[in-house]
Design a protein around this motif. Structure first.
Motif, PDB file in Angstrom:
ATOM      1  N   ARG A  98       0.834  -1.213   0.000  1.00 21.16           N
ATOM      2  CA  ARG A  98       0.000   0.000   0.000  1.00 21.16           C
ATOM      3  C   ARG A  98       0.868   1.262   0.000  1.00 21.16           C
ATOM      4  O   ARG A  98       0.571   2.233  -0.692  1.00 21.16           O
ATOM      5  N   ASP A 102       0.712   3.956  -2.818  1.00 22.48           N
ATOM      6  CA  ASP A 102       0.361   5.332  -2.444  1.00 22.48           C
ATOM      7  C   ASP A 102       1.458   6.304  -2.873  1.00 22.48           C
ATOM      8  O   ASP A 102       1.171   7.408  -3.335  1.00 22.48           O
ATOM      9  N   SER A 103       2.700   5.896  -2.732  1.00 29.81           N
ATOM     10  CA  SER A 103       3.821   6.747  -3.148  1.00 29.81           C
ATOM     11  C   SER A 103       3.806   6.968  -4.649  1.00 29.81           C
ATOM     12  O   SER A 103       4.072   8.073  -5.125  1.00 29.81           O
ATOM     13  N   THR A 105       1.139   6.807  -6.688  1.00 26.84           N
ATOM     14  CA  THR A 105      -0.010   7.605  -7.127  1.00 26.84           C
ATOM     15  C   THR A 105       0.070   9.045  -6.641  1.00 26.84           C
ATOM     16  O   THR A 105      -0.534   9.924  -7.234  1.00 26.84           O
ATOM     17  N   SER A 106       0.834   9.282  -5.583  1.00 23.52           N
ATOM     18  CA  SER A 106       0.951  10.661  -5.094  1.00 23.52           C
ATOM     19  C   SER A 106       2.097  11.408  -5.775  1.00 23.52           C
ATOM     20  O   SER A 106       2.333  12.569  -5.492  1.00 23.52           O
ATOM     21  N   GLY A 107       2.802  10.730  -6.672  1.00 22.59           N
ATOM     22  CA  GLY A 107       3.882  11.383  -7.398  1.00 22.59           C
ATOM     23  C   GLY A 107       5.201  11.423  -6.655  1.00 22.59           C
ATOM     24  O   GLY A 107       6.131  12.090  -7.075  1.00 22.59           O
ATOM     25  N   GLU A 108       5.287  10.696  -5.544  1.00 22.61           N
ATOM     26  CA  GLU A 108       6.535  10.687  -4.785  1.00 22.61           C
ATOM     27  C   GLU A 108       7.617   9.857  -5.465  1.00 22.61           C
ATOM     28  O   GLU A 108       8.788  10.030  -5.192  1.00 22.61           O
ATOM     29  N   THR A 110       9.500   8.818  -8.955  1.00 23.36           N
ATOM     30  CA  THR A 110       9.695   9.311 -10.313  1.00 23.36           C
ATOM     31  C   THR A 110      10.553   8.332 -11.085  1.00 23.36           C
ATOM     32  O   THR A 110      11.430   7.683 -10.526  1.00 23.36           O
TER      33      THR A 110
END
Length: 118
Positions: A98, A102-103, A105-108, A110
């Motif tokens: 998760r 979550d990382s 989808t949040s753009g954390e 790259t």
């Protein structure tokens, strides 16, 4: 972007294999102390007996599941259940997954491209 000092959590390689992840997911739905018969587990997962046996052995070697062989009357019966360690490992695995998702989808996270842009 995440800090370079904070690595992403590792996903447990014992659980991460697709078949073993499916086994753990089914077993995690059982109440603590409950067990399922080998044939019922095989049918739920749609796996062959041989394939399921191989994956159960890996999970048993990691102490994530307990396998109990007994008899009901004269018929041999094999029961499978999560151990306390297995339940904790599955909870840790799902929490790590998760966090990773979550990382992403949040753009954390790259993607780094090489100089050619690929």
């Amino acid at each position: 972007m995440p800090s370079q000092d904070v690595p992403l959590a590792e996903l447990d390689p014992v659980i991460h294999a697709q078949a073993r992840l499916r086994v753990m997911a089914v077993l995690s739905t059982l109440t603590v102390g409950d067990k399922i018969t080998f044939p019922a587990l095989k049918d739920i997962l749609g796996m062959t007996a041989g394939n399921l046996s191989v994956h159960l052995r890996k999970l048993e070697d990691a102490d994530y599941i307990g396998v109990t062989k007994t008899h009901q009357g004269r018929t041999p019966v094999t029961f499978v259940a999560l151990t306390a360690r297995g339940r904790l490992a599955f909870d840790d695995y799902t929490a790590s997954l998760r966090l990773l998702l979550d990382s992403a989808t949040s753009g954390e996270l790259t993607a780094h491209r090489d100089d050619k842009g690929s």
